[in-house]
Design an enzyme around this catalytic site. Structure first.
Site, mmCIF file in Angstrom:
data_model
loop_
_atom_site.group_PDB
_atom_site.id
_atom_site.type_symbol
_atom_site.label_atom_id
_atom_site.label_comp_id
_atom_site.label_asym_id
_atom_site.label_seq_id
_atom_site.Cartn_x
_atom_site.Cartn_y
_atom_site.Cartn_z
ATOM 1 N N GLY A 29 0.793 -1.222 0.000
ATOM 2 C CA GLY A 29 0.000 0.000 0.000
ATOM 3 C C GLY A 29 0.820 1.263 0.000
ATOM 4 O O GLY A 29 0.421 2.265 0.609
ATOM 5 N N SER A 59 7.709 3.060 2.409
ATOM 6 C CA SER A 59 8.766 4.064 2.268
ATOM 7 C C SER A 59 8.212 5.362 1.700
ATOM 8 O O SER A 59 8.726 6.445 1.996
ATOM 9 C CB SER A 59 9.878 3.528 1.353
ATOM 10 O OG SER A 59 10.586 2.486 1.963
ATOM 11 N N GLN A 64 10.908 12.617 1.857
ATOM 12 C CA GLN A 64 10.986 14.031 2.189
ATOM 13 C C GLN A 64 11.271 14.900 0.970
ATOM 14 O O GLN A 64 10.745 15.995 0.829
ATOM 15 C CB GLN A 64 12.096 14.261 3.220
ATOM 16 C CG GLN A 64 11.874 13.588 4.559
ATOM 17 C CD GLN A 64 13.081 13.747 5.466
ATOM 18 O OE1 GLN A 64 14.052 14.418 5.152
ATOM 19 N NE2 GLN A 64 13.019 13.108 6.638
ATOM 20 N N GLY A 65 12.141 14.396 0.086
ATOM 21 C CA GLY A 65 12.674 15.249 -0.979
ATOM 22 C C GLY A 65 11.641 15.804 -1.919
ATOM 23 O O GLY A 65 11.615 16.988 -2.205
ATOM 24 N N GLY A 66 10.764 14.964 -2.460
ATOM 25 C CA GLY A 66 9.748 15.439 -3.368
ATOM 26 C C GLY A 66 9.547 14.502 -4.538
ATOM 27 O O GLY A 66 9.992 13.359 -4.539
ATOM 28 N N GLU A 131 17.548 19.272 -6.654
ATOM 29 C CA GLU A 131 18.299 18.309 -5.848
ATOM 30 C C GLU A 131 19.493 17.813 -6.651
ATOM 31 O O GLU A 131 19.662 18.164 -7.825
ATOM 32 C CB GLU A 131 17.388 17.153 -5.411
ATOM 33 C CG GLU A 131 16.318 17.601 -4.430
ATOM 34 C CD GLU A 131 15.440 16.474 -3.937
ATOM 35 O OE1 GLU A 131 15.682 15.311 -4.328
ATOM 36 O OE2 GLU A 131 14.515 16.750 -3.160
ATOM 37 N N HIS A 355 19.062 2.851 1.359
ATOM 38 C CA HIS A 355 17.953 3.770 1.109
ATOM 39 C C HIS A 355 17.026 3.307 -0.006
ATOM 40 O O HIS A 355 15.805 3.427 0.110
ATOM 41 C CB HIS A 355 18.520 5.147 0.769
ATOM 42 C CG HIS A 355 17.506 6.209 0.553
ATOM 43 N ND1 HIS A 355 16.621 6.604 1.544
ATOM 44 C CD2 HIS A 355 17.218 6.980 -0.538
ATOM 45 C CE1 HIS A 355 15.843 7.573 1.079
ATOM 46 N NE2 HIS A 355 16.176 7.805 -0.185
ATOM 47 N N GLU A 379 9.212 0.193 -5.920
ATOM 48 C CA GLU A 379 10.614 -0.155 -5.670
ATOM 49 C C GLU A 379 10.911 -1.635 -5.867
ATOM 50 O O GLU A 379 12.047 -1.999 -6.184
ATOM 51 C CB GLU A 379 11.023 0.284 -4.262
ATOM 52 C CG GLU A 379 12.507 0.202 -4.018
ATOM 53 C CD GLU A 379 12.937 0.796 -2.689
ATOM 54 O OE1 GLU A 379 14.098 0.574 -2.299
ATOM 55 O OE2 GLU A 379 12.112 1.490 -2.040
ATOM 56 N N ARG A 390 20.036 5.805 -8.830
ATOM 57 C CA ARG A 390 18.794 6.547 -9.012
ATOM 58 C C ARG A 390 19.002 8.046 -8.862
ATOM 59 O O ARG A 390 19.661 8.503 -7.926
ATOM 60 C CB ARG A 390 17.750 6.072 -7.983
ATOM 61 C CG ARG A 390 16.432 6.855 -8.040
ATOM 62 C CD ARG A 390 15.428 6.282 -7.067
ATOM 63 N NE ARG A 390 15.777 6.487 -5.680
ATOM 64 C CZ ARG A 390 15.468 7.566 -4.972
ATOM 65 N NH1 ARG A 390 14.839 8.587 -5.529
ATOM 66 N NH2 ARG A 390 15.807 7.644 -3.700
ATOM 67 N N SER A 395 11.881 8.362 -7.614
ATOM 68 C CA SER A 395 11.235 7.140 -7.139
ATOM 69 C C SER A 395 9.733 7.314 -6.958
ATOM 70 O O SER A 395 8.941 6.445 -7.363
ATOM 71 C CB SER A 395 11.872 6.666 -5.833
ATOM 72 O OG SER A 395 11.835 7.675 -4.851
#
Length: 551
Positions: A29, A59, A64-66, A131, A355, A379, A390, A395
């Site tokens: 999910g 995950s 956090q990153g976006g 990033e 990660h 993933e 990556r 992701s």
């Protein structure tokens, strides 16, 4: 996607068939599973299995990153694709990357239609960040550094509203059911009664969206539910796997003694935060021309080398972000405060942590695996997008794009399957083994193997981590084989984790070069003859645990 009628299973069955639990069973999910469920819900009955509670343990929730998309005036899908290919270190599939980046803007629009509210500038335009290894500002965020949580909360709410989606929480899949070289269902257990016999569920289509492998390592940013079990299940079923050796280690997990390790998002470095050692030296300027914004594998190895030289490493946000930290990055700020740190005034101790897995179940552009009846996305799948390394914030995008692609392909498949059937016969039965054998595993619970799993994580972190070499990889394979024999069929969780770990280690041993997230100390440079993807499956005699390597 067909919408004229719903593919509803009924009570009909035969001596040679089993009534399906749904048109589609989705295992997992996270964002990929949720997007697939929503796309399917207009025409299919969907059963969604979650290892934890609904909306927990993925995950995606922690991201956090976006999420990346080329929607800026100075950007394009072609530029986004070029950045993705460059970061992938020579083994990515350019055609699949082109699909990802060209569909990204429309996927962002679809997320907004489902209610996702991305951050904006004062004029209402999207707030786009940058990033590592991106040449343009193309990262969309929600609540600064709460993108994953924002996406998950919105998509979970949308899924709950769909009457055609049935959700089963605390229900874990442990084995795929193969019949005539086709996946026809799976065995699962309710974790609240995990010592009872496994339940067999059948469906014309199964999607694995079980997430990554971080839980195989001692230090990881992943939730505890991400243990590579989907990979192990697929391997046992004879499914083709790809690029297993490529594991991404995030360079800036917070080194504060918490498991899983809290993440100091890449966006901090995008805003100008620097990496320093305990001498105050900004060491990345000597390592790469892009310094802290070099590709993750390069930064992770540089941090690893500093630590193994006996120095501590810190992420220094004091000058670049300073007193704006709490408002700009509230999630990281709270994580720091929980650990007794004030990141506006103190550098954050960091270390590399497992990660993301670039490898996984080999899939095509539609999420199809090597065996009919099974799709994979997120993933757990290896699409060829990420290659050996990556690109940051691709992701979540991959989960959306290929979760949707798998769903659309299944709808086409089911429409064709039911094309000549009467409405009352649709989904009436699934051909299955007769009589149906029991699951090979006695139970799911890992309590019987706590020490085994602790040793597994130690082995993987020490020998299959940021830096690898032949002698330690071979020793790890030998010890893993012993642990596999020791566990046998006693614990589904432990057996699937151990098998996934063994396959990753074998793939790392087979690739005698360094490329992207895979670094061999004994082969420290890329080998031009190995600039390709790697594929692997178990031999027919699974008891031998011997993978067949298909270069």
């Amino acid at each position: 996607m067909p919408t004229d009628t719903q593919f509803r299973p009924n009570s009909q069955t035969t001596d040679f068939g089993k009534r399906p639990a749904a048109d589609v069973i989705i295992v997992g999910g996270g964002i990929a599973g949720l997007v697939a469920a929503l796309r399917l819900s207009t025409s299919c009955q969907v059963l969604l299995l979650n290892k934890g509670g609904f909306g927990e343990g993925a995950s995606s929730l922690w991201a956090q990153g976006g999420i990346s998309a080329a929607i800026g005036d100075d950007d394009s899908p072609e530029l986004h694709a070029a950045d993705t290919i460059r970061a992938a270190a020579g083994t990515a599939d350019p055609q699949i990357i082109g699909i990802l980046t060209s569909r990204a803007p429309d996927c962002i629009a679809s997320l907004q239609e489902w209610g996702v509210d991305f951050d904006t500038e004062d004029d209402g335009s999207p707030a786009l960040g940058r990033e590592a290894a991106h040449s343009r500002n193309r990262i969309l965020h929600i609540g600064g550094d709460s993108t994953g949580r924002g996406l998950m909360e919105t998509l979970c709410a949308a899924v709950r509203k769909q009457p055609t989606i049935t959700i089963r929480d605390h229900c874990v899949a442990e084995e795929l059911i193969v019949h005539h070289n086709r996946i026809v269902g799976l065995y699962c257990r309710d974790l609240k009664t995990a010592d009872t016999p496994a339940e067999a569920l059948f469906a014309p289509a199964v999607i694995l969206a079980t997430g990554g492998i971080g839980g195989l390592f001692e230090v990881t940013t992943n939730p505890s539910e991400c243990t590579g079990e989907g990979l192990g299940m697929a391997a046992r079923a004879g499914i083709l796997l790809a690029d297993l050796e490529f594991v991404q280690f995030h360079p800036t997990a917070m080194n504060v003694g918490i498991t899983p390790a809290p993440l100091a998002t890449e966006a901090l470095r995008g805003e100008g935060a620097t990496l320093i050692n305990d001498r105050g030296e900004r060491f990345m300027v000597k390592v790469h021309e892009n310094a802290e914004l070099a590709p993750r594998d390069i930064v992770a190895r540089a941090v690893w080398r500093e630590i193994h030289a006996g120095r501590q490493v810190f992420l220094d946000c004091r000058t670049a972000i300073g007193t704006n930290f709490e408002s700009r990055f509230p999630t990281v700020y709270q994580l720091c405060r929980n650990a007794g740190l004030d990141p506006a005034r103190m550098p954050i101790p960091v270390a590399p942590a497992a990660h993301y897995h670039m490898g996984g179940i080999a899939t095509d552009r539609n999420g199809r695996t090597s065996m009919q009846g099974l799709w994979a996305c997120g993933e757990v799948a290896s699409t060829g997008i990420h290659g050996a390394n990556r690109l940051a914030s691709n992701s979540l995008l991959e989960g959306v794009v290929f979760g949707a692609a798998a769903a659309d392909d299944i709808c086409r498949h089911l429409a064709k399957r039911y094309e000549n059937a009467d409405r009352s016969d649709r989904g009436s039965s699934i051909l299955a083994p007769h009589p149906l054998p029991a699951s090979r595993f006695r139970c799911y619970d890992a309590k019987i193997s706590t020490l085994t799993l602790a040793r597994l994580r130690q082995l993987m972190s020490a020998n299959v981590g940021v830096v690898r070499q032949q002698e330690s990889l071979m020793a790890t394979l030998h010890e893993l084989d012993g642990l596999i024999a020791q566990i046998g069929d006693k614990s589904a969780m432990a057996a699937n984790m151990l098998l996934a770990a063994r396959l990753i280690t074998e793939a790392a041993l087979q690739r005698c070069e360094s490329r992207g997230g895979h670094f061999r100390e004994d082969y420290p440079t890329p080998n031009p003859t190995m600039r390709h993807r790697s594929f692997m499956r178990l031999n027919d005699d699974i008891a031998k645990r011997s993978p067949q390597v298909i270069a």
